[in-house]
Design a protein around this motif. Structure first.
Motif, mmCIF file in Angstrom:
data_model
loop_
_atom_site.group_PDB
_atom_site.id
_atom_site.type_symbol
_atom_site.label_atom_id
_atom_site.label_comp_id
_atom_site.label_asym_id
_atom_site.label_seq_id
_atom_site.Cartn_x
_atom_site.Cartn_y
_atom_site.Cartn_z
ATOM 1 N N LYS A 85 81.104 51.843 7.599
ATOM 2 C CA LYS A 85 81.837 50.589 7.414
ATOM 3 C C LYS A 85 82.729 50.650 6.174
ATOM 4 O O LYS A 85 82.811 49.700 5.388
ATOM 5 N N GLY A 86 83.353 51.796 5.979
ATOM 6 C CA GLY A 86 84.292 51.962 4.882
ATOM 7 C C GLY A 86 83.672 52.298 3.546
ATOM 8 O O GLY A 86 84.378 52.445 2.547
ATOM 9 N N VAL A 87 82.365 52.462 3.500
ATOM 10 C CA VAL A 87 81.661 52.744 2.242
ATOM 11 C C VAL A 87 81.046 54.140 2.311
ATOM 12 O O VAL A 87 80.378 54.491 3.282
ATOM 13 N N ASP A 88 81.258 54.933 1.280
ATOM 14 C CA ASP A 88 80.675 56.265 1.212
ATOM 15 C C ASP A 88 79.211 56.149 0.796
ATOM 16 O O ASP A 88 78.897 55.648 -0.289
ATOM 17 N N VAL A 89 78.295 56.592 1.657
ATOM 18 C CA VAL A 89 76.865 56.464 1.387
ATOM 19 C C VAL A 89 76.283 57.724 0.743
ATOM 20 O O VAL A 89 75.070 57.865 0.629
ATOM 21 N N LYS A 90 77.130 58.631 0.315
ATOM 22 C CA LYS A 90 76.693 59.854 -0.358
ATOM 23 C C LYS A 90 75.858 59.526 -1.595
ATOM 24 O O LYS A 90 76.217 58.706 -2.425
ATOM 25 N N PHE A 91 74.702 60.214 -1.705
ATOM 26 C CA PHE A 91 73.878 60.094 -2.912
ATOM 27 C C PHE A 91 72.896 61.257 -2.944
ATOM 28 O O PHE A 91 71.816 61.198 -2.375
ATOM 29 N N GLY A 92 73.310 62.333 -3.600
ATOM 30 C CA GLY A 92 72.451 63.501 -3.748
ATOM 31 C C GLY A 92 71.699 63.462 -5.066
ATOM 32 O O GLY A 92 71.862 62.540 -5.872
ATOM 33 N N ILE A 93 70.909 64.480 -5.298
ATOM 34 C CA ILE A 93 70.100 64.494 -6.515
ATOM 35 C C ILE A 93 70.976 64.586 -7.769
ATOM 36 O O ILE A 93 70.616 64.049 -8.823
ATOM 37 N N GLU A 94 72.142 65.212 -7.669
ATOM 38 C CA GLU A 94 73.049 65.265 -8.805
ATOM 39 C C GLU A 94 73.599 63.877 -9.133
ATOM 40 O O GLU A 94 73.862 63.560 -10.298
ATOM 41 N N ASP A 95 73.773 63.055 -8.106
ATOM 42 C CA ASP A 95 74.206 61.674 -8.332
ATOM 43 C C ASP A 95 73.133 60.885 -9.070
ATOM 44 O O ASP A 95 73.435 60.071 -9.946
ATOM 45 N N LEU A 96 71.872 61.125 -8.716
ATOM 46 C CA LEU A 96 70.771 60.464 -9.420
ATOM 47 C C LEU A 96 70.738 60.892 -10.881
ATOM 48 O O LEU A 96 70.572 60.061 -11.784
ATOM 49 N N LYS A 97 70.905 62.173 -11.134
ATOM 50 C CA LYS A 97 70.888 62.683 -12.512
ATOM 51 C C LYS A 97 71.996 62.065 -13.362
ATOM 52 O O LYS A 97 71.860 61.934 -14.582
ATOM 53 N N ALA A 98 73.083 61.672 -12.718
ATOM 54 C CA ALA A 98 74.231 61.121 -13.432
ATOM 55 C C ALA A 98 74.078 59.633 -13.762
ATOM 56 O O ALA A 98 74.870 59.087 -14.528
ATOM 57 N N GLN A 99 73.054 58.982 -13.207
ATOM 58 C CA GLN A 99 72.841 57.556 -13.454
ATOM 59 C C GLN A 99 72.252 57.310 -14.842
ATOM 60 O O GLN A 99 71.595 58.194 -15.408
ATOM 61 N N PRO A 100 72.467 56.122 -15.402
ATOM 62 C CA PRO A 100 71.844 55.795 -16.689
ATOM 63 C C PRO A 100 70.332 55.991 -16.636
ATOM 64 O O PRO A 100 69.672 55.526 -15.701
#
Length: 240
Positions: A85-100
């Protein structure tokens, strides 16, 4: 997670070895149908004993009546871009590491059994972070539960791919937990290797003989016995 400060969905398509482009729409429909069937079972369940008419506590269909307590988990997320629906649902472990604080909420789960497993999770319990719906599915690292289940905000967001118009803030249907990165596994443990171990253990009676990853493949949140968790963890020490 496609925008700063906005937690993105972890709901995944069914896992399959091979390119993500080969996934069929029917897989999404199957998961929706499974979730609808689970919802129907919950609506039709009747309380026992008092006859007061109040709904009984929800339970996972496969463990209802003999619920097993789990302390380890496997949680699937998609490390490659896929738009819903127009939203990228990508979320890998590197994305988690990049979070606060390397912490994020595990939102977007829309399967009743997967939701119920999250409601069973306890603070400090560990889970494998599993890369799903990608060229090479498998276990990439370890995360831990840092906040127990609470209402998933995406069910109320009309712009979110997993908005649910039937859910209310007074009686929310969907839950999420917060997870924190612990570490990468010493090597990536691919689905193909786990499948080979599962098949061997079915014949020998080993710890992975009934692993949910292969008995309920579509679940994005899965329980692990202590024996399953420890055996899978031992694989990181072996050469690929």
């Amino acid at each position: 997670m496609s925008r700063p400060g906005k937690k993105r969905s972890r709901a995944t398509l069914a896992d399959k070895e091979g390119p993500a482009t080969k996934f069929a729409k029917s897989k999404i429909q199957e998961e929706e149908e499974e979730s609808m069937m689970s919802a129907a079972k919950e609506r039709n369940s009747k309380p026992m004993g008092s006859g007061t008419g109040k709904a009984t506590k929800e339970a996972c269909p496969s463990v209802q009546g003999s619920k097993q307590a789990y302390s380890h988990w496997l949680m699937k997320s998609e490390p490659e871009s896929r738009f819903e629906k127009g939203v990228d649902v990508k979320f890998g472990i590197e994305d988690l590491k990049a979070q606060p604080n390397q912490t994020a909420c595990w939102d977007g789960v829309r399967n009743y059994q997967a939701r119920n497993f999250m409601r069973d999770m306890k603070l400090g319990q560990e889970a494998f972070f599993y890369h799903s719906n990608c060229k090479e599915p498998g276990i990439a690292g370890i995360i831990k539960i840092v906040k127990e289940a609470y209402p998933d905000h995406t069910q109320f967001d009309k712009k979110d791919p997993h908005y649910d118009s039937s859910s209310t803030k007074e009686n929310p249907k969907w839950s999420m937990v917060d997870v924190q990165f612990v570490r990468m596994t010493k090597r990536f443990i691919p689905l193909s290797e786990l499948k080979a171990q599962h098949q061997a253990h079915r014949a020998s009676g080993g710890p992975l003989k009934d692993m949910t990853l292969f008995t309920r493949q579509r679940l994005s949140v899965q329980p692990l016995t202590d024996e399953e968790f420890e055996f899978v963890l031992s694989l990181e020490e072996k050469p690929s």
